[in-house]
Structures are given as structure tokens and as C-alpha cells.
Motif scaffolding. Sequence first.
Motif, PDB file in Angstrom:
ATOM      1  N   LYS A 147       0.867  -1.176   0.000  1.00 31.07           N
ATOM      2  CA  LYS A 147       0.000   0.000   0.000  1.00 31.07           C
ATOM      3  C   LYS A 147       0.900   1.221   0.000  1.00 31.07           C
ATOM      4  O   LYS A 147       1.848   1.308   0.782  1.00 31.07           O
ATOM      5  CB  LYS A 147      -0.881   0.008   1.238  1.00 31.07           C
ATOM      6  CG  LYS A 147      -1.862  -1.129   1.273  1.00 31.07           C
ATOM      7  CD  LYS A 147      -2.686  -1.098   2.548  1.00 31.07           C
ATOM      8  CE  LYS A 147      -3.538  -2.333   2.594  1.00 31.07           C
ATOM      9  NZ  LYS A 147      -3.272  -3.187   3.702  1.00 31.07           N
ATOM     10  N   VAL A 148       0.614   2.179  -0.853  1.00 32.67           N
ATOM     11  CA  VAL A 148       1.384   3.413  -0.906  1.00 32.67           C
ATOM     12  C   VAL A 148       0.935   4.311   0.248  1.00 32.67           C
ATOM     13  O   VAL A 148      -0.246   4.620   0.379  1.00 32.67           O
ATOM     14  CB  VAL A 148       1.212   4.142  -2.261  1.00 32.67           C
ATOM     15  CG1 VAL A 148       1.963   5.459  -2.255  1.00 32.67           C
ATOM     16  CG2 VAL A 148       1.674   3.255  -3.393  1.00 32.67           C
ATOM     17  N   VAL A 149       1.893   4.715   1.074  1.00 33.10           N
ATOM     18  CA  VAL A 149       1.606   5.617   2.185  1.00 33.10           C
ATOM     19  C   VAL A 149       1.947   7.046   1.774  1.00 33.10           C
ATOM     20  O   VAL A 149       1.203   7.973   2.074  1.00 33.10           O
ATOM     21  CB  VAL A 149       2.398   5.203   3.453  1.00 33.10           C
ATOM     22  CG1 VAL A 149       2.132   6.157   4.599  1.00 33.10           C
ATOM     23  CG2 VAL A 149       2.079   3.768   3.849  1.00 33.10           C
TER      24      VAL A 149
ATOM     25  N   CYS B 165       7.856  12.676   4.397  1.00 33.22           N
ATOM     26  CA  CYS B 165       7.627  12.779   5.844  1.00 33.22           C
ATOM     27  C   CYS B 165       6.270  13.397   6.156  1.00 33.22           C
ATOM     28  O   CYS B 165       6.166  14.392   6.877  1.00 33.22           O
ATOM     29  CB  CYS B 165       8.759  13.558   6.514  1.00 33.22           C
ATOM     30  SG  CYS B 165      10.329  12.717   6.417  1.00 33.22           S
ATOM     31  N   ILE B 166       5.239  12.804   5.619  1.00 35.63           N
ATOM     32  CA  ILE B 166       3.880  13.265   5.903  1.00 35.63           C
ATOM     33  C   ILE B 166       3.497  12.784   7.306  1.00 35.63           C
ATOM     34  O   ILE B 166       4.163  11.908   7.871  1.00 35.63           O
ATOM     35  CB  ILE B 166       2.895  12.763   4.822  1.00 35.63           C
ATOM     36  CG1 ILE B 166       2.822  11.230   4.835  1.00 35.63           C
ATOM     37  CG2 ILE B 166       3.291  13.290   3.441  1.00 35.63           C
ATOM     38  CD1 ILE B 166       1.732  10.658   3.942  1.00 35.63           C
TER      39      ILE B 166
ATOM     40  N   SER C 189       3.441   6.693  12.258  1.00 38.94           N
ATOM     41  CA  SER C 189       3.287   5.238  12.208  1.00 38.94           C
ATOM     42  C   SER C 189       4.497   4.444  11.709  1.00 38.94           C
ATOM     43  O   SER C 189       4.607   3.261  12.012  1.00 38.94           O
ATOM     44  CB  SER C 189       2.087   4.883  11.323  1.00 38.94           C
ATOM     45  OG  SER C 189       0.922   5.483  11.829  1.00 38.94           O
ATOM     46  N   ALA C 190       5.369   5.057  10.941  1.00 38.86           N
ATOM     47  CA  ALA C 190       6.494   4.305  10.368  1.00 38.86           C
ATOM     48  C   ALA C 190       7.477   3.896  11.463  1.00 38.86           C
ATOM     49  O   ALA C 190       7.631   4.590  12.463  1.00 38.86           O
ATOM     50  CB  ALA C 190       7.204   5.144   9.315  1.00 38.86           C
ATOM     51  N   PRO C 191       8.159   2.772  11.279  1.00 40.07           N
ATOM     52  CA  PRO C 191       9.165   2.341  12.257  1.00 40.07           C
ATOM     53  C   PRO C 191      10.304   3.354  12.361  1.00 40.07           C
ATOM     54  O   PRO C 191      10.616   4.070  11.406  1.00 40.07           O
ATOM     55  CB  PRO C 191       9.680   1.019  11.694  1.00 40.07           C
ATOM     56  CG  PRO C 191       8.693   0.593  10.677  1.00 40.07           C
ATOM     57  CD  PRO C 191       8.011   1.822  10.186  1.00 40.07           C
TER      58      PRO C 191
ATOM     59  N   ASP D 126      12.622  12.481  11.723  1.00 40.06           N
ATOM     60  CA  ASP D 126      12.714  12.806  13.145  1.00 40.06           C
ATOM     61  C   ASP D 126      13.564  14.036  13.414  1.00 40.06           C
ATOM     62  O   ASP D 126      13.635  14.492  14.550  1.00 40.06           O
ATOM     63  CB  ASP D 126      13.285  11.615  13.926  1.00 40.06           C
ATOM     64  CG  ASP D 126      12.308  10.449  13.944  1.00 40.06           C
ATOM     65  OD1 ASP D 126      11.104  10.681  13.737  1.00 40.06           O
ATOM     66  OD2 ASP D 126      12.756   9.314  14.158  1.00 40.06           O
ATOM     67  N   THR D 127      14.188  14.584  12.381  1.00 44.55           N
ATOM     68  CA  THR D 127      15.008  15.775  12.594  1.00 44.55           C
ATOM     69  C   THR D 127      14.112  17.005  12.622  1.00 44.55           C
ATOM     70  O   THR D 127      13.100  17.075  11.935  1.00 44.55           O
ATOM     71  CB  THR D 127      16.066  15.942  11.488  1.00 44.55           C
ATOM     72  OG1 THR D 127      15.401  16.033  10.224  1.00 44.55           O
ATOM     73  CG2 THR D 127      17.029  14.777  11.464  1.00 44.55           C
ATOM     74  N   VAL D 128      14.501  17.928  13.431  1.00 40.97           N
ATOM     75  CA  VAL D 128      13.732  19.167  13.545  1.00 40.97           C
ATOM     76  C   VAL D 128      14.402  20.210  12.670  1.00 40.97           C
ATOM     77  O   VAL D 128      15.600  20.448  12.770  1.00 40.97           O
ATOM     78  CB  VAL D 128      13.693  19.654  15.012  1.00 40.97           C
ATOM     79  CG1 VAL D 128      12.954  20.968  15.117  1.00 40.97           C
ATOM     80  CG2 VAL D 128      13.068  18.600  15.879  1.00 40.97           C
TER      81      VAL D 128
END
Length: 175
Positions: A135-137, A144-145, A151-153, A163-165
Amino acid sequence: MRPGTTGFLASMIVVIGVVAGGCALDPVQPTRDPSARPPSPSGAEPSVPTTRLPPPTVRPSSSGFSEYVATSCNGRPSASQVIAVVRPKLNLAASVQITVTTQPTCAGTWQYTVLSVPNHELVHVVTNGAPDALKVVAAGSNPCIPAVRVSAPSGLRAVLGCDTVTATTTATTTP
């Protein structure tokens, strides 16, 4: 012996005895090893565990891939499978030549692939699921939606840089 020497000898013997008595070595006292544990207050030896816990391990998900580290998918799924599910999402005709820039990278049941489409920016594709039921996320220039961030690992988010700001600044001018 000469007269008067007996007193001298006697006093010498007394002096030697006093000196020898004062210089006698103290009996050897037991010493404590500085690295030894202090004795327990109860006088009993402290119990030492005889078994050790095994080191923590990174367990793979049901897909066989760890969720904490992203790694090559080794053809599960293949780049062709990713292209097949993303082509309709991007409304690309079958005649459009799509090439793979980065082979699928897996973490848990999630995959990340970079595709090159003529006359477009690189397409970053995030998919989820078994290779035969992908399934395309996310598919686009910024994968990085919110669904990926939430939800992604962690291994996949690390590869994507989700995860970078990043700080954005807005320049304002005053008239």
C-alpha cells in the motif's frame, strides 16, 4: 675488669634493654584489601546473583526486518513491485519510463524507495505491507507526511530524516 666498670656495664645493659624494648616491632596486624567489599552489617556474606540476564536483542518484525534499523529489502519487495503500486497513484501511463534511484529499503513491514520519473523531481515512495500486497503511504518530493511520522518504524524514519527538527525562518522587512 677494671674497678668501676661493673656499674658502667650494668647501666649499659639497662639502656640496651630499654632501647630494645622500645624498638620492638609491633605484631603484624591484618590489612584489608582496598578493593574488597565492606563487611555486611549482619556479618553474613551478601548474596551474589549466579545468573545474568541476556543482553537485549533487536527482534525482527513479522516481515523479518527490524523496526529499529533500515536495511536493504533484498528483493522483498522488488523495485518492480513498488513501481507497479505507485504508477497509478501518480497517474503515470505505462509508457512513462520509471527508473529506480534507490532500491527498496525495509524496516519492519515498511519500505522506502526513490524513483526517477522524466520531467519530475525524484519521487520518494513509502509503502507498507507484504511484498504482494503493498500500500502506498506517501509518494512525492517529501515523504515525511504525518502518517509516516506517526506510524512508520524508527529505522525508516531515521533514513528519511523525519525525526530531525528543521527550523524555518521568515524574513520580514519594515517600511
